[in-house]
Design an enzyme around this catalytic site. Sequence first.
Site, PDB file in Angstrom:
ATOM      1  N   GLU A 154      17.318  19.479  22.889  1.00 49.64           N
ATOM      2  CA  GLU A 154      18.560  20.224  22.897  1.00 49.64           C
ATOM      3  C   GLU A 154      18.303  21.538  22.332  1.00 49.64           C
ATOM      4  OE1 GLU A 154      21.905  18.247  22.103  1.00 49.64           O
ATOM      5  OE2 GLU A 154      22.073  16.880  23.905  1.00 49.64           O
ATOM      6  N   GLU A 241      20.213  13.587  29.567  1.00 49.61           N
ATOM      7  CA  GLU A 241      21.269  12.873  28.364  1.00 49.61           C
ATOM      8  C   GLU A 241      22.492  12.987  28.787  1.00 49.61           C
ATOM      9  OE1 GLU A 241      20.254  13.424  24.157  1.00 49.61           O
ATOM     10  OE2 GLU A 241      22.520  13.529  23.945  1.00 49.61           O
TER      11      GLU A 241
END
Length: 318
Positions: A154, A241
């Site tokens: 991320e 995710e």
Amino acid sequence: MKKLLSIAITLIITLQVQATAPVKQWGQLQVIGNQLCDQQGTPVVLRGVSLGWHNIWPRFYNKKVVKTLKDDWNATVIRAAMGVTTVEDNYMDNPTFALQCIEPVIKAAIKNNVYVIIDWHSHEMHTAKAKEFFTIMAQKYGKYPHVIYELYNEPVEDSWEDLKQYATEIITEIRKYDPDNIILMGCPHWDQDIHLVAESPIKGFSNIMYTLHFYASTHKEYLRDRMEAAIKQGIPVFVSESGVTEASGNGKIDEESQQLWLDRMEKLKVSWVCWSLSDKDESCSMLLPRATSTGPWPEDVIKRSGKLTRSYLRKYNR
Ligand code: MG
């Protein structure tokens, strides 16, 4: 009659084998247009579980967990989240330990014929180290159709232009050793700015997908719409995710929003992975601290997030 019976039995056995051995069923994955497909070119949707950070929960990085998640929970993909920075004893501090954690998981996935995501679990860009790491992974595991590379969990601060440059460097390196396995790349702001990818995707490589992450209690219709718009613009999206909780990993579990996400992902044939197999005192953690490190886990040690995830896997991965 006897012959019919034996055909029926063979068919049942074959179906069972297929249901419990995703890689045997689907083989070398590929991206066709915006869609993840199996070796034959038929659309495929993977659904699975992410282990928590290796450096916080090394106890779950073992071969039995892989088998439990595949056989008992019905996961078709398992994500090894290799912590790169932020939390101590990470890959930067201690690469030997990181490999000691993730490699048994990769090897068990290969043995059990389940797909595995090798996740560079970072929030900051470390191009040289990532390149070095993925070179080793591609050299060792690129020949196995089980393996999926996730280049950058991320990104937080990086622009899409910088991320494209990063991805291009690492993909070029991986492709020297592995011409075909799926590569996942993150996008700005915790994998939410997928619209920026849609405006300017990475060119010149095959089997690349882009990750979008969501937490059902925080991210709602606007992000579902953003995902759908990107897919309609031709972008292959993989939800590597996601969580039933707030974006912090804690707080309220929102089953209603999660169902809307599941419905949208089913409609668009988007693969997803749920966060996380861990035992922290927060609502996204799937297990209690007294759960064994291997499973199978009895009902009384599985938390609500774990029970929900397992129910989705058992329902959709049939
Ligand atoms: Mg390969």
